[in-house]
Motif scaffolding. Structure first.
Motif, PDB file in Angstrom:
ATOM      1  N   ALA A 250       0.825  -1.206   0.000  1.00 50.25           N
ATOM      2  CA  ALA A 250       0.000   0.000   0.000  1.00 50.25           C
ATOM      3  C   ALA A 250       0.860   1.258   0.000  1.00 50.25           C
ATOM      4  CB  ALA A 250      -0.928  -0.009   1.217  1.00 50.25           C
ATOM      5  N   VAL A 251       1.848   1.292   0.883  1.00 50.17           N
ATOM      6  CA  VAL A 251       2.677   2.493   1.019  1.00 50.17           C
ATOM      7  C   VAL A 251       3.602   2.680  -0.182  1.00 50.17           C
ATOM      8  CG1 VAL A 251       4.465   3.584   2.431  1.00 50.17           C
ATOM      9  CG2 VAL A 251       2.533   2.442   3.533  1.00 50.17           C
ATOM     10  N   ALA A 252       4.085   1.575  -0.762  1.00 44.83           N
ATOM     11  CA  ALA A 252       5.056   1.655  -1.861  1.00 44.83           C
ATOM     12  C   ALA A 252       4.418   1.929  -3.212  1.00 44.83           C
ATOM     13  CB  ALA A 252       5.861   0.355  -1.932  1.00 44.83           C
ATOM     14  N   GLN A 253       3.108   1.756  -3.356  1.00 43.72           N
ATOM     15  CA  GLN A 253       2.463   1.975  -4.645  1.00 43.72           C
ATOM     16  C   GLN A 253       2.708   3.396  -5.128  1.00 43.72           C
ATOM     17  OE1 GLN A 253      -0.369   3.650  -6.015  1.00 43.72           O
ATOM     18  NE2 GLN A 253      -0.584   2.366  -7.835  1.00 43.72           N
ATOM     19  N   GLU A 254       2.778   3.613  -6.418  1.00 48.64           N
ATOM     20  CA  GLU A 254       3.283   4.882  -6.944  1.00 48.64           C
ATOM     21  C   GLU A 254       2.473   6.105  -6.537  1.00 48.64           C
ATOM     22  OE1 GLU A 254       2.809   5.477 -11.353  1.00 48.64           O
ATOM     23  OE2 GLU A 254       2.308   3.337 -11.273  1.00 48.64           O
ATOM     24  N   PHE A 255       1.178   5.959  -6.302  1.00 55.76           N
ATOM     25  CA  PHE A 255       0.400   7.100  -5.813  1.00 55.76           C
ATOM     26  C   PHE A 255       0.424   7.199  -4.290  1.00 55.76           C
ATOM     27  CE2 PHE A 255      -1.703   6.970 -10.045  1.00 55.76           C
ATOM     28  CZ  PHE A 255      -1.543   8.301 -10.377  1.00 55.76           C
ATOM     29  N   GLY A 256       0.834   6.112  -3.633  1.00 58.05           N
ATOM     30  CA  GLY A 256       0.991   6.144  -2.186  1.00 58.05           C
ATOM     31  C   GLY A 256      -0.331   6.178  -1.435  1.00 58.05           C
ATOM     32  N   VAL A 257      -0.268   6.659  -0.203  1.00 56.31           N
ATOM     33  CA  VAL A 257      -1.424   6.705   0.687  1.00 56.31           C
ATOM     34  C   VAL A 257      -1.767   8.160   1.004  1.00 56.31           C
ATOM     35  CG1 VAL A 257      -1.032   4.429   1.698  1.00 56.31           C
ATOM     36  CG2 VAL A 257       0.140   6.417   2.670  1.00 56.31           C
ATOM     37  N   LEU A 258      -2.847   8.383   1.726  1.00 55.71           N
ATOM     38  CA  LEU A 258      -3.252   9.741   2.088  1.00 55.71           C
ATOM     39  C   LEU A 258      -2.119  10.433   2.843  1.00 55.71           C
ATOM     40  CD1 LEU A 258      -6.910   9.174   3.416  1.00 55.71           C
ATOM     41  CD2 LEU A 258      -6.077   9.178   1.055  1.00 55.71           C
ATOM     42  N   SER A 259      -1.821  11.666   2.467  1.00 52.87           N
ATOM     43  CA  SER A 259      -0.685  12.349   3.102  1.00 52.87           C
ATOM     44  C   SER A 259      -0.899  13.848   3.296  1.00 52.87           C
ATOM     45  CB  SER A 259       0.592  12.140   2.278  1.00 52.87           C
ATOM     46  OG  SER A 259       0.436  12.666   0.969  1.00 52.87           O
ATOM     47  N   THR A 260      -1.927  14.422   2.680  1.00 58.43           N
ATOM     48  CA  THR A 260      -2.175  15.861   2.806  1.00 58.43           C
ATOM     49  C   THR A 260      -3.602  16.096   3.309  1.00 58.43           C
ATOM     50  OG1 THR A 260      -3.092  16.185   0.575  1.00 58.43           O
ATOM     51  CG2 THR A 260      -0.679  16.254   0.806  1.00 58.43           C
ATOM     52  N   PHE A 354      -1.036   7.507  11.574  1.00 56.21           N
ATOM     53  CA  PHE A 354      -0.971   6.652  12.762  1.00 56.21           C
ATOM     54  C   PHE A 354      -0.781   5.180  12.384  1.00 56.21           C
ATOM     55  CE2 PHE A 354      -3.508  10.261  14.614  1.00 56.21           C
ATOM     56  CZ  PHE A 354      -2.497  10.717  15.447  1.00 56.21           C
ATOM     57  N   LEU A 355      -1.406   4.757  11.289  1.00 52.99           N
ATOM     58  CA  LEU A 355      -1.175   3.392  10.809  1.00 52.99           C
ATOM     59  C   LEU A 355       0.280   3.196  10.406  1.00 52.99           C
ATOM     60  CD1 LEU A 355      -4.431   2.861   8.706  1.00 52.99           C
ATOM     61  CD2 LEU A 355      -3.756   1.528  10.708  1.00 52.99           C
ATOM     62  N   ARG A 356       0.829   4.172   9.734  1.00 49.87           N
ATOM     63  CA  ARG A 356       2.246   4.084   9.346  1.00 49.87           C
ATOM     64  C   ARG A 356       3.156   4.097  10.575  1.00 49.87           C
ATOM     65  NH1 ARG A 356       3.515   8.744   5.397  1.00 49.87           N
ATOM     66  NH2 ARG A 356       5.572   7.731   5.432  1.00 49.87           N
ATOM     67  N   ALA A 357       2.780   4.892  11.592  1.00 50.33           N
ATOM     68  CA  ALA A 357       3.571   4.920  12.828  1.00 50.33           C
ATOM     69  C   ALA A 357       3.579   3.551  13.482  1.00 50.33           C
ATOM     70  CB  ALA A 357       3.002   5.971  13.784  1.00 50.33           C
ATOM     71  N   GLU A 358       2.414   2.889  13.517  1.00 46.31           N
ATOM     72  CA  GLU A 358       2.372   1.543  14.081  1.00 46.31           C
ATOM     73  C   GLU A 358       3.199   0.574  13.241  1.00 46.31           C
ATOM     74  OE1 GLU A 358      -0.698  -2.093  15.252  1.00 46.31           O
ATOM     75  OE2 GLU A 358      -1.524  -0.078  14.917  1.00 46.31           O
ATOM     76  N   SER A 373       7.997  10.441  14.530  1.00 50.79           N
ATOM     77  CA  SER A 373       7.699  11.541  13.607  1.00 50.79           C
ATOM     78  C   SER A 373       6.359  11.317  12.901  1.00 50.79           C
ATOM     79  CB  SER A 373       8.819  11.714  12.591  1.00 50.79           C
ATOM     80  OG  SER A 373       8.901  10.618  11.696  1.00 50.79           O
ATOM     81  N   LEU A 374       6.043  10.074  12.567  1.00 53.99           N
ATOM     82  CA  LEU A 374       4.757   9.777  11.930  1.00 53.99           C
ATOM     83  C   LEU A 374       3.602   9.979  12.907  1.00 53.99           C
ATOM     84  CD1 LEU A 374       5.873   6.646   9.897  1.00 53.99           C
ATOM     85  CD2 LEU A 374       5.169   8.844   8.930  1.00 53.99           C
ATOM     86  N   TYR A 375       3.835   9.618  14.165  1.00 51.64           N
ATOM     87  CA  TYR A 375       2.846   9.883  15.224  1.00 51.64           C
ATOM     88  C   TYR A 375       2.574  11.382  15.318  1.00 51.64           C
ATOM     89  CZ  TYR A 375       1.501  10.621  20.189  1.00 51.64           C
ATOM     90  OH  TYR A 375       0.897  11.014  21.369  1.00 51.64           O
ATOM     91  N   GLU A 376       3.613  12.164  15.335  1.00 54.00           N
ATOM     92  CA  GLU A 376       3.448  13.612  15.459  1.00 54.00           C
ATOM     93  C   GLU A 376       2.810  14.212  14.208  1.00 54.00           C
ATOM     94  OE1 GLU A 376       7.402  14.812  16.503  1.00 54.00           O
ATOM     95  OE2 GLU A 376       7.147  14.282  18.629  1.00 54.00           O
ATOM     96  N   GLU A 377       3.117  13.641  13.039  1.00 54.62           N
ATOM     97  CA  GLU A 377       2.455  14.101  11.812  1.00 54.62           C
ATOM     98  C   GLU A 377       0.967  13.757  11.838  1.00 54.62           C
ATOM     99  OE1 GLU A 377       4.608  14.136   7.894  1.00 54.62           O
ATOM    100  OE2 GLU A 377       5.842  12.648   8.933  1.00 54.62           O
ATOM    101  N   GLY A 378       0.619  12.622  12.435  1.00 55.43           N
ATOM    102  CA  GLY A 378      -0.786  12.258  12.559  1.00 55.43           C
ATOM    103  C   GLY A 378      -1.552  13.237  13.424  1.00 55.43           C
ATOM    104  N   VAL A 379      -0.992  13.607  14.569  1.00 51.35           N
ATOM    105  CA  VAL A 379      -1.632  14.597  15.433  1.00 51.35           C
ATOM    106  C   VAL A 379      -1.752  15.928  14.696  1.00 51.35           C
ATOM    107  CG1 VAL A 379      -1.467  15.874  17.606  1.00 51.35           C
ATOM    108  CG2 VAL A 379      -0.785  13.455  17.532  1.00 51.35           C
TER     109      VAL A 379
END
Length: 527
Positions: A250-260, A354-358, A373-379
């Motif tokens: 899921a994370v490696a796919q070229e469009f990736g996951v939700l990020s903005t 948060f899923l990525r942080a886990e 850092s991913l936890y903090e980005e989630g907050v």
């Protein structure tokens, strides 16, 4: 017109036979390349028609059915909300499952989503695949919720013609099929999305997309990847190797996951609004929970003002109700804090961080960033989603959840149980760090109680106050909470052989205390 009209030939008795009656399509043999523009437009309209009920039935958008679809189920069992209303003859908050309430999620999913996804498949697959791929994503979004409520369910046999018996698949089989369907949608929609981007084209689906995505296929691919990541994490206890594989794909796919911020999936307010505010403010039937008051109140969380109104009974204060208490009069607590959410969100960008942080905590390849850092980005993403400032200060807070005080009945008071701070503890055990991650995900996912309830069952976090009145006659452990919902009465009456096929797949009796396939009594993470 190229596509054949649906032929309804009988009035059906059961839910599943009713939707199977709508699936009597003749084969589609016409080459669309030989069609006129008017014929194509007519076809598109026929294909587009099922999407409106699909969007409307993933999370119901009308107050009274939503109340029994989710509000008196996942919204309460997740620790998000509680009711000041006693309700007669026992009720879900007191663990006496009300079968009259608990069938709404099943019936809405099959009538509103599965039947319409089948129509899209039979009209569009192999011809207008972009519609088909989007329908698969919506189908999985809806049906993983059903599998996570009931366990085994009708999936592969749905739409089988000329039968009144629809066997159930195990929850494991359903998840396997959903991963396959998401992979098909991602693989198929990606080149279409890329072609639209390079050609500056508007998608055919744009006029049917009532979400914030507006028909942008690249965002739909991101969403499908993110849904894949959510489902991957759900199975981590029962199949950690497959969980890791699916999450990394899921994370490696070229469009990736939700990020903005723009990636958060929201149904457009002009068409759909969240019915919780009506139930809470208008009817007074649902309020802030004691768990929310304890956790968010203890953290002095600035998002409280985005989620709730202050209490009319205690002006200026946020006051919640403990779930599973004896309620004498609704008037005792109906002026506690009401829910004040307007948007209907299927998935937020914050959840994905948060899923990525886990995943990072587990040693998976989750892209750039550490677990912290991913936890903090989630907050941060959650604060941005709700337009709240002060995230930098919040992330340094070492405050803990506070004790709960019921001003009406002191016997309902509770000592705080989820004793982790906001500030990420890099020196703590992985289990404590996971508790921090899930606690903040729990806050960020509000008010989507179905997902929060599923994650509570998977992880045990955040720790919640136990019910004080347990009317389950011993079938549900007060310390563990409700683990699933009974198979619905309409199925027992209309598809009894199907239900009989499901019982051996449960691994326990058909009651609220039986754990789902992915809900195993094992450590969630190693230190």
């Amino acid at each position: 017109m190229i596509l054949n009209k649906i032929k309804t030939t009988a009035i059906c008795i059961t839910l599943l036979s009713a939707v199977s009656c709508t699936s009597d399509f003749e084969s589609i043999n016409t080459n669309p390349q030989g069609a006129t523009n008017s014929q194509l437009e007519q076809d598109y309209n026929t294909i587009k028609a099922p999407f409106s009920p699909m969007f409307s039935n993933v999370i119901l958008l009308t107050a009274w059915p939503y109340q029994i679809f989710q509000n008196l189920q996942g919204d309460i069992w997740s620790g998000y909300m509680a009711t000041p209303t006693g309700f007669a003859n026992g009720n879900n908050p007191q663990y006496k499952l009300n079968n009259g309430w608990n069938n709404q999620a099943w019936e809405s999913a099959y009538r509103g989503v599965m039947s319409n996804a089948l129509k899209v498949k039979q009209q569009a697959e192999g011809k207008y695949d972009e519609f088909y791929y989007v329908s698969l994503i919506i189908k999985v979004q809806a049906m993983h919720r059903i599998a996570d409520i009931y366990g085994p369910c009708v999936y592969s046999s749905f739409g089988t013609p000329n039968t009144t018996v629809f066997p159930y698949d195990s929850q494991e089989q359903v998840y396997t099929q959903m991963f396959t369907e998401l992979d098909k949608a991602i693989t198929g929609l990606t080149p279409i999305a890329k072609a639209n981007i390079t050609g500056n084209k508007t998608s055919l689906f744009a006029s049917s997309d009532v979400s914030s995505y507006g028909g942008d296929y690249s965002k739909w691919v991101k969403y499908a990847n993110s849904l894949r990541l959510r489902l991957a994490m759900r199975i981590v206890k029962v199949n950690p190797a497959e969980a890791k594989k699916q999450a990394e794909l899921a994370v490696a796919q070229e469009f990736g996951v939700l990020s903005t911020k723009a990636d958060t999936f929201t149904l457009q307010p002009k068409n759909y609004s969240n019915p919780i505010s009506d139930i809470s403010q208008g009817w007074g039937d649902i309020k802030m929970s004691a768990d929310m008051e304890s956790i968010m109140g203890g953290y002095n969380d600035p998002r409280l003002s985005a989620f709730f109104l202050t209490s009319k009974q205690f002006p200026g204060e946020y006051k919640g109700i403990r779930t599973g208490i004896q309620i004498a009069n609704k008037s005792d607590r109906q002026d506690f804090s009401s829910v004040n959410i307007k948007a209907t969100v299927w998935m937020s960008t914050a959840e994905i961080y948060f899923l990525r942080a886990e995943g990072k905590l587990r040693g998976w390849n989750m892209g750039t960033g550490t677990a912290q850092s991913l936890y903090e980005e989630g907050v941060t993403a959650s604060f941005e989603q709700h337009g709240i400032s002060g995230v930098a200060t919040y992330l340094t807070s070492t405050s803990l959840p506070k004790n709960y005080v019921d001003p009406v009945a002191a016997g309902n008071n509770g000592t705080a149980v989820n004793l982790v701070p906001v500030k990420y503890d890099a020196a703590a055990t992985k289990k404590v760090q996971l508790q921090q991650i899930i606690t903040q995900k729990w806050i960020a996912n509000f008010p989507e109680g179905q997902e929060a309830w599923s994650e509570y069952r998977r992880t045990g976090f955040p720790k919640l106050f136990p019910v004080l009145v347990n009317a389950s006659a011993g079938t549900i452990d007060s310390a563990l909470g409700i683990r699933r919902v009974n198979f619905v009465d309409s199925e027992k009456a209309g598809n009894p052989q199907g239900v009989a096929s499901a019982l051996p797949l449960l691994g326990g009796p058909d009651n609220g205390g039986t754990r789902l396939w992915w809900d195993k009594d094992v450590e969630i993470i190693q230190n």
